[in-house]
Design a protein around this motif. Structure first.
Motif, PDB file in Angstrom:
ATOM      1  N   GLU A  58       0.803  -1.230   0.000  1.00  0.00           N
ATOM      2  CA  GLU A  58       0.000   0.000   0.000  1.00  0.00           C
ATOM      3  C   GLU A  58       0.836   1.280   0.000  1.00  0.00           C
ATOM      4  OE1 GLU A  58      -2.721   0.489   3.270  1.00  0.00           O
ATOM      5  OE2 GLU A  58      -1.122   0.910   4.683  1.00  0.00           O
ATOM      6  N   MET A  59       2.120   1.192   0.297  1.00  0.00           N
ATOM      7  CA  MET A  59       2.947   2.396   0.424  1.00  0.00           C
ATOM      8  C   MET A  59       2.947   3.280  -0.826  1.00  0.00           C
ATOM      9  SD  MET A  59       4.638   3.956   2.828  1.00  0.00           S
ATOM     10  CE  MET A  59       5.116   2.743   4.053  1.00  0.00           C
ATOM     11  N   PRO A  60       3.063   2.726  -2.051  1.00  0.00           N
ATOM     12  CA  PRO A  60       3.040   3.610  -3.226  1.00  0.00           C
ATOM     13  C   PRO A  60       1.733   4.396  -3.351  1.00  0.00           C
ATOM     14  CG  PRO A  60       3.947   1.476  -3.820  1.00  0.00           C
ATOM     15  CD  PRO A  60       3.388   1.343  -2.426  1.00  0.00           C
ATOM     16  N   ALA A  66      -0.686  11.450  -0.931  1.00  0.00           N
ATOM     17  CA  ALA A  66      -0.064  12.633  -0.336  1.00  0.00           C
ATOM     18  C   ALA A  66       0.235  13.679  -1.405  1.00  0.00           C
ATOM     19  CB  ALA A  66       1.211  12.238   0.408  1.00  0.00           C
ATOM     20  N   GLN A  67       0.722  13.243  -2.548  1.00  0.00           N
ATOM     21  CA  GLN A  67       1.038  14.171  -3.635  1.00  0.00           C
ATOM     22  C   GLN A  67      -0.228  14.803  -4.206  1.00  0.00           C
ATOM     23  OE1 GLN A  67       3.250  11.628  -6.263  1.00  0.00           O
ATOM     24  NE2 GLN A  67       5.056  11.611  -4.934  1.00  0.00           N
ATOM     25  N   ARG A  68      -1.265  14.001  -4.393  1.00  0.00           N
ATOM     26  CA  ARG A  68      -2.514  14.504  -4.975  1.00  0.00           C
ATOM     27  C   ARG A  68      -3.220  15.517  -4.078  1.00  0.00           C
ATOM     28  NH1 ARG A  68      -5.280   9.060  -7.552  1.00  0.00           N
ATOM     29  NH2 ARG A  68      -3.878   8.928  -9.338  1.00  0.00           N
ATOM     30  N   ARG A  89      16.606   1.382   6.217  1.00  0.00           N
ATOM     31  CA  ARG A  89      17.469   1.807   5.111  1.00  0.00           C
ATOM     32  C   ARG A  89      17.379   0.820   3.947  1.00  0.00           C
ATOM     33  NH1 ARG A  89      21.573   2.402   7.977  1.00  0.00           N
ATOM     34  NH2 ARG A  89      21.225   4.567   8.512  1.00  0.00           N
ATOM     35  N   ARG A  90      17.424  -0.487   4.240  1.00  0.00           N
ATOM     36  CA  ARG A  90      17.306  -1.506   3.177  1.00  0.00           C
ATOM     37  C   ARG A  90      15.980  -1.347   2.439  1.00  0.00           C
ATOM     38  NH1 ARG A  90      19.702  -4.919   6.930  1.00  0.00           N
ATOM     39  NH2 ARG A  90      17.675  -5.659   7.640  1.00  0.00           N
ATOM     40  N   TYR A  91      14.890  -1.164   3.202  1.00  0.00           N
ATOM     41  CA  TYR A  91      13.572  -1.000   2.590  1.00  0.00           C
ATOM     42  C   TYR A  91      13.561   0.228   1.671  1.00  0.00           C
ATOM     43  CZ  TYR A  91       8.683   0.146   2.000  1.00  0.00           C
ATOM     44  OH  TYR A  91       7.469   0.468   1.445  1.00  0.00           O
ATOM     45  N   LEU A  92      14.071   1.346   2.159  1.00  0.00           N
ATOM     46  CA  LEU A  92      14.030   2.590   1.395  1.00  0.00           C
ATOM     47  C   LEU A  92      14.949   2.547   0.171  1.00  0.00           C
ATOM     48  CD1 LEU A  92      13.832   5.189   4.306  1.00  0.00           C
ATOM     49  CD2 LEU A  92      11.974   4.398   2.804  1.00  0.00           C
ATOM     50  N   GLN A  93      15.987   1.714   0.214  1.00  0.00           N
ATOM     51  CA  GLN A  93      16.828   1.550  -0.971  1.00  0.00           C
ATOM     52  C   GLN A  93      16.076   0.780  -2.051  1.00  0.00           C
ATOM     53  OE1 GLN A  93      20.306  -0.243   0.776  1.00  0.00           O
ATOM     54  NE2 GLN A  93      21.284   1.733   1.125  1.00  0.00           N
ATOM     55  N   ILE A  97      10.745   6.285  -0.971  1.00  0.00           N
ATOM     56  CA  ILE A  97       9.520   7.063  -0.797  1.00  0.00           C
ATOM     57  C   ILE A  97       9.901   8.455  -0.320  1.00  0.00           C
ATOM     58  CG2 ILE A  97       7.991   5.092  -0.328  1.00  0.00           C
ATOM     59  CD1 ILE A  97       8.210   5.817   2.682  1.00  0.00           C
ATOM     60  N   SER A  98       9.030   9.403  -0.586  1.00  0.00           N
ATOM     61  CA  SER A  98       9.297  10.769  -0.141  1.00  0.00           C
ATOM     62  C   SER A  98       8.517  11.106   1.133  1.00  0.00           C
ATOM     63  CB  SER A  98       8.933  11.757  -1.249  1.00  0.00           C
ATOM     64  OG  SER A  98       7.564  11.663  -1.566  1.00  0.00           O
TER      65      SER A  98
END
Length: 154
Positions: A58-60, A66-68, A89-93, A97-98
């Protein structure tokens, strides 16, 4: 440790008799954050962990939401539950996400907000009061989510 929620999301109104908990958490490789900073803005607190497949799925859509709704002031915060810096850090690599990532180092914030399964998202109105909780994975760009979050912008 929180369990991941089976497919499908469940909306639960915030209990009228339950006060909205406070929130002040350190950021992941960034500034910390407190609920007082969001005064006048609708907020979604998404409680997640990198090992939680529905959280990752669901993260994307949360980021797109948030952007919309940035012009309406929506703030979406990703509250990581009890993981190490290395795990985050591994997940975010793998999945950059912003969204601001906050750290619930001992799980006490997740418990205070009723996040007993992951993912759990709590919606707060512009007045800073919790309105409802969504337990489980949700497509935050889909019709169900649009219906649920519409009151945040009125």
């Amino acid at each position: 440790m929180a369990r991941s929620q089976p497919a499908g999301a469940l909306l639960r109104p915030w209990p009228k008799s339950q006060a909205t908990p406070g929130l002040a958490l350190p950021g992941f490789e960034g500034p910390g954050w407190s609920l007082a900073e969001a005064k006048g803005r609708p907020v979604l607190l998404n409680f997640w962990a990198s090992w939680c497949e529905p959280c990752r799925a669901e993260m994307p859509s949360l980021e797109l939401l948030a952007q919309r709704h940035e012009r309406e002031g929506l703030l979406v915060l990703a509250v990581n539950q009890r993981e190490t810096d290395a795990a985050i850090r591994r997940y975010l690599q793998l999945m950059p996400i912003s969204l601001p990532v906050l750290r619930d180092l001992d799980g006490s914030t997740s418990r205070a907000w009723g996040a007993r399964v992951l993912p759990t998202t709590v919606a707060l109105g512009r007045d800073g009061k919790a309105l409802f909780t969504v337990m489980g994975e949700l497509d935050w760009t889909g019709p169900q989510a649009r219906q649920w979050i519409a009151p945040l912008f009125s």
